[in-house]
Enzyme design. Structure first.
Site, PDB file in Angstrom:
ATOM      1  CD  GLU A  68      -3.086  -0.855   2.233  1.00 33.57           C
ATOM      2  OE1 GLU A  68      -2.864  -0.054   3.161  1.00 33.57           O
ATOM      3  OE2 GLU A  68      -4.093  -1.584   2.209  1.00 33.57           O
ATOM      4  CG  ASP A  88      -3.568   8.581   7.659  1.00 32.65           C
ATOM      5  OD1 ASP A  88      -3.645   7.345   7.763  1.00 32.65           O
ATOM      6  OD2 ASP A  88      -3.706   9.182   6.588  1.00 32.65           O
TER       7      ASP A  88
END
Length: 270
Positions: free
Chosen positions: A49, A60
């Protein structure tokens, strides 16, 4: 058959679990992104990824947020990330690469232009964190028409309806977020993950990768017991941030190899 589908079919045939490391493109050094991708593959990554830097990465935690900020400070854009995949493909035609990021950079580039460029570069999947599946049928169709798997997030809070919606439009695999909150958080509850996977499996005919909060080989092994694949992001980004430049690639390969060995012990034990 897509590279992602081939990869999971091979893993299933061997009784193995998938290992999916995440790294931010362009951090810590844009010139070394492709080198680090190869280092992940050398350690035993099944899928990579590759994070597309964005200025407001709301899902995040601080580690990946700061990584994204550093990459943006280097001038890294979505086009640079796609170019990195193209260079990676010059010497690796087997390891699937999934671009993970947010809608804004894709929309600025134009979905059609993105799909075309990503396909030509050898991108295998795309995970857009802030695209709700209920509104993504057209996007998913555009990606699949280009041979790119649209991958979606599911969470402990996902309703049966949302899971079913993902089952209709996703391909490749689904990414189950093991914790409420942001990436890199702690306090993984494997039994809680195990209790949710059957509901996903009954509605989504795809492998389930589990991520958020997996920091070492032991935790990865525990999660692999109840899932098809393990996703590790914040820890990889941290290792790159902390490693001496000359040792960074080797550090990545060694860490991924440790996790790979732990995951393979799950298969061996069965």
């Amino acid at each position: 058959m897509s590279r992602i589908k081939n990869t999971f079919a091979a893993l299933s045939a061997q009784g193995k679990k998938g290992l999916i490391p995440f790294m931010t493109a362009g951090d810590p050094d844009p010139a070394r992104t492709v080198e680090f991708m190869h280092a992940l593959a050398a350690g035993g990554a099944d899928v990579i990824e590759l994070g597309v830097p964005f200025s407001d990465p709301m899902a995040d935690g601080p580690v990946i947020q700061q990584s994204s900020e550093r990459a943006l400070a280097h001038g890294v854009s979505l086009r640079h990330v796609i170019a990195d995949v193209k260079r990676f493909r010059e010497t690796n035609d087997t390891t699937p690469v999934v671009l993970m990021g947010y809608a804004n950079p894709i929309e600025r580039m134009g979905t059609e232009a993105f799909a075309k460029a990503a396909k030509e570069a050898g991108v295998d999947g795309v995970l857009v964190v802030d695209y709700p599946p209920e509104e993504c049928a057209n996007f998913a169709e555009q990606m699949q028409s280009a041979g790119i798997d649209p991958i979606f997030l599911l969470a402990p809070t996902s309703t049966d309806e949302r899971i079913a919606e993902v089952g209709k439009i996703a391909s490749g695999y689904v990414y189950y977020v093991s914790l409420k909150g942001v990436t890199g958080a702690a306090n993984l509850d494997v039994s809680s993950i195990a209790s949710k996977i059957p509901a996903i499996k009954s509605r989504v005919p795809l492998p389930v990768g589990v991520g958020f909060g997996i920091r070492d080989a032991q935790t990865a092994r525990s999660v692999a017991e109840v899932s098809d694949a393990v996703v590790i992001g914040s820890r990889i980004v941290q290792l790159l941030e902390q490693a001496a430049p000359e040792a960074a690639a080797e550090t990545l390969t060694r860490f991924v190899a440790e996790v790979r060995e732990a995951l393979d012990s799950v298969a061996t034990a069965r």
